[in-house]
Design an enzyme around this catalytic site. Structure first.
Site, short mmCIF file in Angstrom:
data_model
loop_
_atom_site.label_atom_id
_atom_site.label_comp_id
_atom_site.label_asym_id
_atom_site.label_seq_id
_atom_site.Cartn_x
_atom_site.Cartn_y
_atom_site.Cartn_z
N ASP A 149 0.85 -1.19 0.00
CA ASP A 149 0.00 0.00 0.00
C ASP A 149 0.88 1.24 0.00
O ASP A 149 1.98 1.23 0.59
CB ASP A 149 -0.91 0.02 1.22
CG ASP A 149 -1.93 -1.11 1.21
OD1 ASP A 149 -2.40 -1.45 0.11
OD2 ASP A 149 -2.25 -1.63 2.29
N ASP A 183 -7.05 -1.33 -4.53
CA ASP A 183 -8.10 -0.97 -3.57
C ASP A 183 -9.02 0.10 -4.15
O ASP A 183 -10.24 0.06 -3.96
CB ASP A 183 -7.48 -0.44 -2.27
CG ASP A 183 -6.66 -1.48 -1.55
OD1 ASP A 183 -6.96 -2.67 -1.67
OD2 ASP A 183 -5.70 -1.09 -0.86
#
Length: 210
Positions: A149, A183
């Protein structure tokens, strides 16, 4: 929307997602950040669990290793299910809105699964060092990779006024979660299904009214 257009969307998202993850992984040390704007930073973290870093071992009486394996296997089953759904709605010539949303969800889920399944085998550790791609000393093994991430948007970073009960004087930050392109694709797809529900499922809506 036909299969060709759906595949183009999926491939584009996967390429951008994986390039961004590999770039961050091979140029940032874990926890390192770089400010793009005051409200947008590239912050490298790794997610070993599900959404928001949740681990199955925090919820069930199993080890972290077993929890990670179960989660990865669940993701694999989920992606097969989403893929079957996408193939079915394309075959049935369902609304473009539905096909677009499911294509985004499928691409995002597949992007994160690539991390979970393969990254442990091809990268070494990112702690206190920049990781090496195709390392001879990988940090994990098949099915035990960590999701990368890096997108961080601290739009508001301030302190609660002293007069606010219980939280006065404490820091307040919005938006705090760190996420990735995959995401974003999943969230966008789900958002489309929620906001444009009647366009995505016109027949179901009509049958319900009858």
């Amino acid at each position: 929307m036909n299969l060709k257009k759906s595949l183009i969307i999926i491939i584009l998202i996967l390429v951008v997602d994986q390039i961004s993850k590999i770039y961050v992984k091979t140029n940032f040390v874990l926890g390192e950040s770089s400010a793009v704007f005051d409200w947008f930073k590239i912050l490298f973290i790794e997610n070993e669990g599900a959404a928001w870093g949740t681990k199955l071992s925090d919820l069930l009486p199993i080890s972290e290793s077993a929890g990670k394996l179960v989660l990865t296997i669940f993701r694999l089953f989920a992606i097969f299910g989403i893929g079957y759904w996408l193939r079915d709605i394309i075959k049935k010539e369902s609304p473009k809105t539905l096909i677009l949303a499911v294509s985004l969800i499928f691409a995002g889920a597949l992007g994160n699964i690539i991390d979970s399944v393969f990254y442990g085998m091809i990268f070494d550790n990112s702690s206190n060092q920049v990781a090496t791609l195709f390392s001879s000393e990988p940090y994990g093994k098949l099915f035990y990779g960590k999701v990368v991430d890096m997108l961080y948007f601290p739009l508001i970073d301030t302190t609660w006024p002293e007069w606010v009960p219980s939280v006065g004087g404490k820091s307040f930050r919005f938006f705090e979660p760190v996420f990735n392109i995959a995401d974003t694709a999943i969230s966008t797809g789900v958002g489309i299904l929620i906001v444009f529900n009647k366009k995505a499922f016109p027949k179901q809506e009509k049958q319900a009214e009858d």
